[in-house]
Design a protein around this motif. Structure first.
Motif, PDB file in Angstrom:
ATOM      1  N   SER A 260      -0.364  -6.934 -11.097  1.00 51.03           N
ATOM      2  CA  SER A 260      -1.476  -6.664 -11.747  1.00 51.03           C
ATOM      3  C   SER A 260      -2.307  -5.280 -12.233  1.00 51.03           C
ATOM      4  CB  SER A 260      -2.256  -7.318 -11.564  1.00 51.03           C
ATOM      5  OG  SER A 260      -2.209  -8.490 -11.375  1.00 51.03           O
ATOM      6  N   PRO A 261      -2.718  -5.140 -12.696  1.00 48.30           N
ATOM      7  CA  PRO A 261      -2.927  -3.197 -13.384  1.00 48.30           C
ATOM      8  C   PRO A 261      -4.029  -2.789 -12.572  1.00 48.30           C
ATOM      9  CG  PRO A 261      -2.993  -4.653 -15.983  1.00 48.30           C
ATOM     10  CD  PRO A 261      -3.002  -5.658 -14.095  1.00 48.30           C
ATOM     11  N   GLY A 262      -3.191  -1.840 -11.403  1.00 44.01           N
ATOM     12  CA  GLY A 262      -4.235  -0.926 -10.657  1.00 44.01           C
ATOM     13  C   GLY A 262      -3.974  -1.507  -9.472  1.00 44.01           C
ATOM     14  N   LEU A 263      -2.856  -2.324  -9.075  1.00 44.02           N
ATOM     15  CA  LEU A 263      -2.533  -2.460  -8.054  1.00 44.02           C
ATOM     16  C   LEU A 263      -1.460  -1.823  -7.476  1.00 44.02           C
ATOM     17  CD1 LEU A 263      -3.045  -6.438  -7.607  1.00 44.02           C
ATOM     18  CD2 LEU A 263      -4.928  -4.374  -6.988  1.00 44.02           C
ATOM     19  N   CYS A 264      -0.670  -1.155  -8.203  1.00 46.47           N
ATOM     20  CA  CYS A 264       0.451  -0.205  -7.450  1.00 46.47           C
ATOM     21  C   CYS A 264       0.898   0.726  -8.112  1.00 46.47           C
ATOM     22  CB  CYS A 264       1.382  -1.163  -6.905  1.00 46.47           C
ATOM     23  SG  CYS A 264       2.198  -2.658  -7.833  1.00 46.47           S
ATOM     24  N   ALA A 265       1.679   1.795  -8.150  1.00 48.18           N
ATOM     25  CA  ALA A 265       1.795   2.522  -9.333  1.00 48.18           C
ATOM     26  C   ALA A 265       3.640   2.477  -9.740  1.00 48.18           C
ATOM     27  CB  ALA A 265       1.921   3.907  -9.098  1.00 48.18           C
ATOM     28  N   GLU A 266       3.725   2.817 -10.537  1.00 50.04           N
ATOM     29  CA  GLU A 266       5.451   2.464 -11.177  1.00 50.04           C
ATOM     30  C   GLU A 266       5.984   1.306 -10.691  1.00 50.04           C
ATOM     31  OE1 GLU A 266       8.121   5.434  -9.017  1.00 50.04           O
ATOM     32  OE2 GLU A 266       5.881   7.324  -9.085  1.00 50.04           O
TER      33      GLU A 266
ATOM     34  N   SER B  71       0.935  -1.456  -0.432  1.00 50.77           N
ATOM     35  CA  SER B  71      -0.074   0.027  -0.470  1.00 50.77           C
ATOM     36  C   SER B  71       0.743   1.771   0.028  1.00 50.77           C
ATOM     37  CB  SER B  71      -0.960  -0.579   1.143  1.00 50.77           C
ATOM     38  OG  SER B  71      -0.734   0.162   2.410  1.00 50.77           O
ATOM     39  N   ILE B  72       1.835   1.146   0.697  1.00 53.84           N
ATOM     40  CA  ILE B  72       3.008   2.257   0.497  1.00 53.84           C
ATOM     41  C   ILE B  72       3.858   2.208  -0.918  1.00 53.84           C
ATOM     42  CG2 ILE B  72       5.190   3.445   1.747  1.00 53.84           C
ATOM     43  CD1 ILE B  72       3.637   2.056   4.303  1.00 53.84           C
ATOM     44  N   ALA B  73       4.030   1.183  -1.311  1.00 56.62           N
ATOM     45  CA  ALA B  73       5.175   0.558  -2.171  1.00 56.62           C
ATOM     46  C   ALA B  73       6.787   1.444  -1.753  1.00 56.62           C
ATOM     47  CB  ALA B  73       4.327   0.643  -3.599  1.00 56.62           C
ATOM     48  N   GLN B  74       7.129   1.550  -0.820  1.00 56.49           N
ATOM     49  CA  GLN B  74       8.084   2.641  -1.355  1.00 56.49           C
ATOM     50  C   GLN B  74       9.445   1.573  -1.715  1.00 56.49           C
ATOM     51  OE1 GLN B  74       9.397   3.537   3.087  1.00 56.49           O
ATOM     52  NE2 GLN B  74      11.420   4.642   2.439  1.00 56.49           N
ATOM     53  N   ARG B  75       9.752   2.341  -2.288  1.00 56.36           N
ATOM     54  CA  ARG B  75      11.094   1.485  -3.365  1.00 56.36           C
ATOM     55  C   ARG B  75      12.328   1.848  -2.372  1.00 56.36           C
ATOM     56  NH1 ARG B  75       9.968   0.155  -8.659  1.00 56.36           N
ATOM     57  NH2 ARG B  75      11.663  -1.152  -8.992  1.00 56.36           N
TER      58      ARG B  75
END
Length: 164
Positions: free
Chosen positions: A60-66, A45-49
């Motif tokens: 999958s499409p729509g589940l995370c950005a970038e 949900s944060i998806a910190q890279r």
């Protein structure tokens, strides 16, 4: 004379390091140096890279950005998708081991190592039911050490998820 002492000291230090890697084991040495590569479940949900280029993210499409690439949704339930991906990973990577507690059947976490130096990497998988009834996947892989993994984690996720 001073140069000989410095060279001898350096040689002894390298010899001690090699001996430690042999006696203690490469994986254990990296763990003693850098700590456990398993720091818990990745929060999609944060998806910190990573601040450096030693990670890969696929969704999958729509589940995370970038994300680095998209994963087509699956028709099976989340628990089944995670189990199949887990079995595929373990069958294709003899150095991988599952490290999560398996309490959430829609998530899995693995630690694996590079073949020669045994640098540790962690792989996170999470499945979510999508509005259309299919199952979306989020996958994140990162190296614990170094600033670059030379694309290894991206290649690992592509191989696991059947992407060219």
């Amino acid at each position: 004379m001073m140069l000989k002492t410095v060279l001898l000291s350096a040689l002894l230090l390298v010899g001690a390091a090699v001996a430690a890697f042999i006696l203690i084991g490469r994986e254990r040495c990296w763990e003693l140096i850098a700590g456990s590569p398993d720091t818990g479940q990745y929060d999609f949900s944060i998806a910190q890279r990573s601040a450096t280029s030693n990670d890969a993210l696929a969704c999958s499409p729509g589940l995370c950005a970038e994300s680095d690439f998209e994963i087509n949704p699956f028709d099976d339930a989340p628990a089944i998708v995670i189990e199949r991906l887990s079995q595929r990973l373990l069958a294709s990577d003899p150095l991988a081991r599952r490290v999560d507690d398996r309490k959430d059947a829609a998530k899995a976490r693995f630690v694996t190592h590079s073949p020669l130096m045994r640098f540790p990497d962690v792989i996170h998988l999470e499945a979510r039911a999508m509005p259309d009834g299919r199952t979306g996947i989020m996958a994140y892989a990162r190296a614990q050490l170094g600033k670059s993994d030379m694309g290894k984690n991206l290649d690992r996720l592509k191989a696991l998820l059947g992407k060219p």
